[in-house]
Design an enzyme around this catalytic site. Structure first.
Site: not given
Ligand code: TYD
Length: 139
Positions: A53
């Site tokens: 992302h």
């Molecule tokens: P995601 O952004 O997909 O994780 P990464 O970038 O590490 O692969 O996040 C996974 C889940 O956690 C998604 O449902 C959003 C939630 N999340 C939060 O609620 N708060 C946060 O600060 C982060 C980073 C994720």
């Protein structure tokens, strides 16, 4: 400006002594933003790719406080760079609007992420084509 200039490896202060290591990361001192949020990622299998992302508003610093991982950064204009996170006293600074993938996690990897914002799902761009479109609109 390409992505190689945008993402930046950082080396943090170490104040270790005979009792062990101590690494210091202060907002606006050691990294270019105030820290509003931290999260950390561990227990990801070797073949997992995380991230995938870009963020409209958030800046990040990523530090492998244990173990190792890699970060691939893309600027949406065809430039990409890969960084190895393999020491607890180094990190990578990621500005707004870069595409990032975290992968190649070692079994003992604990990836600490410092963010400049509170979590807001609406500032995440999770579609690469949309990201490229937005980057090109900025021109
Ligand atoms: P995601 O952004 O997909 O994780 P990464 O970038 O590490 O692969 O996040 C996974 C889940 O956690 C998604 O449902 C959003 C939630 N999340 C939060 O609620 N708060 C946060 O600060 C982060 C980073 C994720």
């Amino acid at each position: 400006m390409n992505v190689i200039q945008l993402a930046q490896m950082l080396e943090f202060s170490q104040r270790g002594d005979e009792r062990g290591h101590l690494v210091i990361v202060e907002g606006m001192e050691d990294i270019p933003f105030e820290i509003k949020r931290i999260f950390y990622i561990y227990g990801s299998d070797h073949d997992v790719v995380r991230g995938q992302h870009a963020n409209r508003n958030s800046e990040f610093v990523l530090i492998n406080v244990a173990g190792t991982s890699k970060v691939r950064v893309k600027d949406g204009k065809g430039n990409e760079a890969i960084y190895s996170l393999n020491r607890p006293h180094t990190g990578i600074y990621l500005p707004r609007m870069v595409w990032k993938d975290m992968y190649d996690f070692s079994e003992d990897s604990v990836l600490l992420c410092l963010a400049s914002t509170h979590y807001d799902n609406s500032e995440y761009i999770r579609d690469y084509d949309e990201f490229v479109k937005l980057i090109n609109m900025q021109e």
